[in-house]
Design a protein around this motif. Structure first.
Motif: not given
Lengths: 306, 421
Positions: B386-413
């Motif tokens: 139930l450490n929601w803030s830590l969960a949110a911080a971990l999720a934010a880092i993961l989200l950042g990585a995924v969005l970066l890849l998503y942007w790359l996908y949009d750019r390339l493909i």
């Protein structure tokens, strides 16, 4: 891919090796899915083939797990199977209730996703659409963003607006599933709209048809296969979704995947395999429908039939 | 000047018509866009806000009445007046004692203690214990409080309270990267035996990369076979690829559990054929092997489909031309065929990688202890610790990585080229 007559011995050998590799990969894809079907008829509570099963001895097979599926959660599973027994099953059996919930949630989320998604796809496929790229990226993002992040965000959001106090059952899950289904609708419908001849709508307008009439009489029949397969995708997405349900669904909102999830985590019984078998058969049916729709759509648009 | 029938300049009339067409197209998209923003973008924004804002030590909310009351106000004031590094004096302890009385009245010592516990484990009980005796405390407060528990004099506790007294914090991001604030406020690594998250991020990346590579090696031959076979046969084979794609994820995961169990189909088959002795059955599930095998199977169609759509467009006469000019079949493949498949490889690999980085269900069911990915840890902090803030911080880092890849996908493909079956 026939081998030319002038192929060298090495090429011939490689050709057969290559075909074998391909066959193995296809087996890897398909065998794990098909293996649950015979195992779900196992007479013993094991997850592997018993000797009797391998000898095709009929006593090695039974439908007891399907029966358990029906009776699990009933008040009086052992009563004689008359109309009151069936009423008991309909009202209390855990898997039947889960199926009802899954269908209700799947239906409403599909309706929302398909209607909003189709209209949006019409706008997106117009050449004059402003900011097309960024909007498309936003609309597809629910498919790309990890499901755990979506579920976490929705958990905070729904508890801050207290959605469970609104008195509409399943509302939170339905809206969430609609969001998850939208990218599929957008992708399939825009794919059918690629190569859509816009002079058809102009011709209809020219002949005095109102925009609504043009949509239903000209555009809709042409994009219908795409809309239906998008709707099927959206429905399957909802029907198969477990994480969001676990995070935001109420305790009474048991769906088939959630029930399976609990079954797998707590104590996996062959009853899970019989659910799996039913789901595999449903997915074969759905795949057939989508495949037929795809061929129809290609035919309608004058592309080569598959 | 050219004009329309009703006398308007043509240029103006055209611009007018065009902007009307633009508006009309946009209006069609608007309902959906609004829906997605409310039901998807906003909730994620709220989660990101949670990751940098934790009111556990500043505001207590009564869930019955909905009233929010500020807590630990005296202490916050003291922190404001006394800069970092000041030793807590009698006034500080007096402020703490006054705040503990308020906590007791609001029934909030657990909440405040939990917030400090995130920074310094084991401190939650200190708060509940001290709050229980808060009313009986008498000056000098410093001695009275330290008398309750000598850990109250711990400088790291005071540092933790100083950070927590301001709701906005980046500490959860520090924690998500295995870092913490030292007693003087600087950033340092947590002790080695408590470093989990960076390792897990690394493991997630490595396993995803591994799955992507395996998917490529499995998808390439069958995509090539389907692309070169006549349409009728390749459509049949396509069904074999699409059936797993349409089958429930839980069903596929269950199937792999059945196959890979130590008493499962694969081990039984190997024992029966004598490849394996009964006593050394291979443990293929509840570890990384299980995760990799099951995820490869689940994500394989996402690699096959883009590869196939690129390969079926490749003109076979290029390879034939190369062969006729004396290239061996290997050279023709390497120099002529393979380079043409690169767009498909890029699309498939990026898609598989993006999807596997955020995978949750399969690792949770077949991963065991060492096959867990970052998503599983987010779920753990959401539902168990139930450490929601830590969960949110971990999720934010993961989200950042995924969005970066998503942007790359949009750019390339390009997202438009995403196809489903």
């Amino acid at each position: 891919m026939a081998l030319p007559t002038h192929a060298s011995t090495l090429e011939r050998v490689w050709h057969y090796v290559y075909l074998t590799i391909c066959a193995l990969i296809f087996l890897f894809l398909i065998l794990p899915i098909l293996i649950v079907i015979p195992l779900s008829f196992n007479a013993e509570p094991y997850f592997t083939f018993t000797e009797k099963m391998l000898k095709f001895d009929p006593t090695g097979y039974s439908t007891r797990w399907y029966d358990l599926l029906l009776t699990f959660g009933m008040n009086e599973p052992d009563a004689p199977r008359d109309s009151s027994w069936w009423a008991d099953a309909w009202n209390n059996a855990a898997w039947i209730n889960a199926t009802k919930n899954s269908i209700i949630i799947g239906f409403f989320s599909t309706v929302i996703a398909t209607s909003l998604g189709t209209i949006a796809a019409l706008g997106l496929s117009r050449p004059e659409m402003p900011g097309r790229r960024i909007i498309m990226a936003i609309l597809i993002s629910p498919m790309i963003v990890p499901i755990i992040i979506t579920a976490t965000g929705l958990f905070f959001f729904y508890s801050s607006i207290k959605i469970q106090d609104w008195g509409i059952p399943y509302l939170g899950v339905i809206l969430a599933h609609a969001t998850l289904g939208i990218p599929f609708v957008i992708i399939t419908v825009t794919a059918t709209l690629v190569g859509f001849d816009h002079s058809l709508t102009k011709a209809a307008a020219n002949m005095g048809a109102s925009p609504t009439r043009t949509f239903f009489k000209v555009q809709m029949p042409l994009i219908l296969p795409g809309v239906i397969s998008g709707a099927l995708f959206a429905f399957v997405t909802s029907f198969d979704e477990v994480v969001v349900v676990l995070f935001v669904g109420g305790l009474d909102e048991q769906t088939i995947p959630r029930q399976m999830w609990n079954g797998i985590r707590e104590q996996i019984s062959p009853a899970i395999l019989s659910v799996a078998t039913i789901l595999v058969i449903i997915s074969i049916a759905l795949l057939t429908v989508v495949e037929l729709l795809r061929r129809r759509s290609e035919k309608l648009r004058g592309m080569s039939p598959g | 000047m050219l004009t329309t029938v009703d006398g308007k300049p043509l240029k103006e009339a055209l611009a007018h018509a065009q902007s009307r067409a633009k508006r009309r197209a946009f209006l069609l998209v608007l309902p959906l866009l609004a829906f997605i923003i409310v039901s998807f973008i906003f909730p994620i924004g709220q989660m990101l806000y949670k990751s940098v804002n934790n009111t556990g030590f500043t505001i207590s909310k009564d869930f019955g009445t909905g009233v929010s009351t500020p807590i630990m106000t005296n202490l916050a004031e003291w922190f404001e007046e006394n800069p970092q590094g000041t030793d807590p004096d009698e006034t500080a302890y007096a402020a703490l004692a006054a705040d503990l009385v308020v906590l007791r009245e609001l029934k909030a010592p657990g909440q405040a203690g939990t917030r400090i516990n995130y920074e310094l484990s084991g401190s939650r009980s200190m708060f509940t214990k001290a709050a229980r005796k808060a009313k009986k405390l008498e000056p000098p407060f410093k001695e009275a409080i330290i008398d309750l528990d000598e850990d109250w004099a711990d400088p790291s506790l005071w540092q933790a309270m100083r950070t927590a007294s301001i709701a906005v914090t980046v500490n959860f991001y520090l924690a998500a990267l295995d870092r913490k604030r030292a007693d003087d406020g600087s950033v340092e690594m947590v002790p080695e035996n408590r470093q989990v998250y960076v390792t897990l991020f690394k493991r997630t990346l490595i396993l995803s990369l591994m799955i992507t590579v395996i998917c490529f090696f499995l998808a390439f031959p069958i995509a090539h076979l389907m692309a070169t076979l006549p349409m009728r046969k390749s459509n049949l084979l396509m069904i074999l690829v699409l059936l797993p794609f349409w089958t429930s994820l839980l069903v596929r995961t269950t199937s792999w559990m059945i196959v890979l169990q130590s008493q499962g189909v694969l081990n039984d088959a190997m024992v029966a054929t004598g490849i394996l002795a009964d006593e050394n059955r291979i443990q293929m599930m509840y570890n990384q092997t299980g995760t990799v095998i099951a995820m490869t199977h689940i994500l394989l169609p996402f690699m096959v489909l883009p590869l196939y759509s690129v390969m079926s467009m490749i003109n076979p006469s290029y390879v034939r031309a190369a062969r006729s000019m004396g290239a061996t079949s290997w050279t023709a493949f390497r120099r002529i065929y393979f380079p043409q498949t690169v767009p498909g490889i890029g699309a498939g690999a990026l898609l598989v990688f993006i999807l596997s980085v955020g995978y949750y269900i399969t690792p949770a069911l077949v991963g065991g202890a060492d096959g867990q990915l970052i998503s599983n840890l987010i779920a753990f902090h959401m539902t168990k610790s139930l450490n929601w803030s830590l969960a949110a911080a971990l999720a934010a880092i993961l989200l950042g990585a995924v969005l970066l890849l998503y942007w790359l996908y949009d750019r390339l493909i390009g997202i438009d080229n995403l196809k489903l079956g």
